[in-house]
Design an enzyme around this catalytic site. Structure first.
Site, PDB file in Angstrom:
ATOM      1  N   ASP A   1      46.912  34.744  60.648  1.00 19.33           N
ATOM      2  CA  ASP A   1      48.057  35.295  61.342  1.00 19.33           C
ATOM      3  C   ASP A   1      48.803  36.289  60.466  1.00 19.33           C
ATOM      4  O   ASP A   1      48.655  36.314  59.268  1.00 19.33           O
ATOM      5  CB  ASP A   1      49.005  34.131  61.673  1.00 19.33           C
ATOM      6  CG  ASP A   1      49.858  34.450  62.865  1.00 19.33           C
ATOM      7  OD1 ASP A   1      49.749  35.562  63.396  1.00 19.33           O
ATOM      8  OD2 ASP A   1      50.642  33.574  63.257  1.00 19.33           O
TER       9      ASP A   1
ATOM     10  N   CYS B   1      64.047  37.208  42.760  1.00 17.42           N
ATOM     11  CA  CYS B   1      63.409  38.030  43.795  1.00 17.42           C
ATOM     12  C   CYS B   1      64.451  38.768  44.627  1.00 17.42           C
ATOM     13  O   CYS B   1      64.263  39.936  44.985  1.00 17.42           O
ATOM     14  CB  CYS B   1      62.511  37.174  44.687  1.00 17.42           C
ATOM     15  SG  CYS B   1      63.322  35.727  45.380  1.00 17.42           S
TER      16      CYS B   1
HETATM   17 FE1  SF4 Z   1      62.589  33.939  44.142  1.00 14.25          FE
HETATM   18 FE2  SF4 Z   1      62.319  31.254  44.052  1.00 14.25          FE
HETATM   19 FE3  SF4 Z   1      60.567  32.835  42.743  1.00 14.25          FE
HETATM   20 FE4  SF4 Z   1      63.088  32.642  41.849  1.00 14.25          FE
HETATM   21  S1  SF4 Z   1      61.582  30.970  41.957  1.00 14.25           S
HETATM   22  S2  SF4 Z   1      61.907  34.550  42.086  1.00 14.25           S
HETATM   23  S3  SF4 Z   1      64.213  32.434  43.797  1.00 14.25           S
HETATM   24  S4  SF4 Z   1      60.894  32.754  44.974  1.00 14.25           S
END
Ligand code: SF4
Length: 356
Positions: free
Chosen positions: A134, A195
């Site tokens: 998907d 992120c």
């Molecule tokens: Fe983003 Fe969670 Fe990875 Fe930190 S641990 S970069 S908040 S996905």
């Protein structure tokens, strides 16, 4: 056959085929179904109308809509985690996301799921099955979390503690009831927000809240029309997809690298240099383009979309050497390419400052 034995035979068959993980989830409405419906209502899926189609929504909410009598989802993932450290890329080089560098992952995944179905059929001939790969932004991950394959990170991707987040997901719907695996409960993101902070376009509006209309993967792969002008400078030299929210994730620092053979194409999908790539594409007609890129993710944005992205990348590079090729892009048969080439030329001119 005892269902526990059957589960383990299926899991082992999946691992033998190269899947990084195989888990079992009940064929039920996913946990975040309401969140998914709200996401669609907000329009954050942009031009990906296939996600909002009534039949597609029904299938996502009730697996039995996709396979009558479906009782279990056999969830599988393939890893494309790169070997670290990543190579430093120059501003004049094209950056292609990991999942787009080789064979089209949908095809690879479907072939593997079909091979798994064949093996299952050999010891479970009464089972009806349907493979499913998907584009779903939420629900496939939901089922994968329910099957114990990982947690959904703040970047909206599934993350496994040992495998990281460079994971592609797919499933085999099956009419046999099999005990589900325990769901993956812990959220290992904790107070991290790397992120969210790193996304250049601000597409991750908050934990697990993705505005696809700003996501570079959407802008360079899914979007058919012009890239909004205010976002173009933020795209940099990412000409096909984006991995930034994965590159900064601490859970990818020690992730086991994926098998490079899984998506192996036998040749590089593109030249490193944006200039050379643009020159190559400019002389291809649509038939030649299809011939050259069949079976790769590059078929999705097509020739005009790729040239659009390369014009943006060349404009952002500020490289005066790109001016002649952009001047040729201005003559291209595609209006989309012509407009982005004009933007790129203006940007390079502005970066060079007032002429003496
Ligand atoms: Fe983003 Fe969670 Fe990875 Fe930190 S641990 S970069 S908040 S996905």
């Amino acid at each position: 056959m005892d269902t526990e034995v059957l589960r383990e035979r299926i899991r082992q068959a999946g691992l033998d085929l190269g899947f990084a993980q195989v888990g079992f989830a009940p064929a039920e409405t996913p946990l975040h179904a309401n969140q998914y419906l709200r996401w669609l209502e907000s329009g954050w899926h942009g031009e990906m109308a296939y996600m909002a189609r009534e039949d597609a929504v029904r299938r996502r909410l009730a697996p039995a809509e996709a396979l009558p009598g479906c009782r279990t989802l056999i969830m599988a993932c393939l890893s494309y985690a790169p070997s670290l450290p990543l190579r430093r890329v120059e501003a004049t080089e094209a950056v292609v996301a990991g999942y787009a560098k080789g064979r089209d992952y949908h095809q690879v995944f479907e072939e593997k799921l079909e091979a798994l179905a064949e093996r299952i059929h050999a010891f479970c001939p009464e089972a009806a099955m349907r493979p499913y790969v998907d584009y779903g932004p939420v629900l496939e991950r939901d089922h994968a979390q329910r099957a114990g394959l990982g947690w959904i990170g703040k970047n909206t991707l599934l993350i496994h503690p040992g495998l990281g987040s460079y994971l592609l997901l797919g499933e085999l719907l099956i009419t046999i009831p099999l005990d589900p695996d325990p769901p993956f409960v812990p959220d290992h993101c904790g107070t991290c927000a790397r992120c969210i902070d790193a996304c250049p376009t601000g597409a991750i509006r908050g934990p697990r809240l993705l505005d696809a209309r700003r996501c570079i993967s959407y802008l360079t792969i899914e979007l058919r029309g012009p890239i909004p002008e205010e976002l173009r400078p933020l795209v940099g030299n990412r000409v096909l997809g984006c991995d930034i929210c994965q590159e900064v994730c601490p859970w990818n620092e020690d992730a086991v690298p994926g098998n490079p053979q899984t998506f192996h194409l036998g040749r590089p999908v593109s030249p490193d240099s944006m200039l050379r790539w643009t020159e190559e594409l400019l002389v291809l007609n649509d038939e030649e383009f299809r011939e050259r890129y069949r079976g790769t993710a590059l078929m999705r944005p097509r020739r005009a979309g790729l040239l659009r992205n390369l014009c943006v990348g060349l404009g952002n590079s500020g490289d005066p050497a790109a001016v002649p090729v952009l001047a040729r892009c201005i003559q291209d048969r595609s209006e989309l390419v012509r407009e982005h080439a004009a933007w790129a030329l203006e940007r390079i001119e502005a970066a060079a400052g007032p002429s003496a």
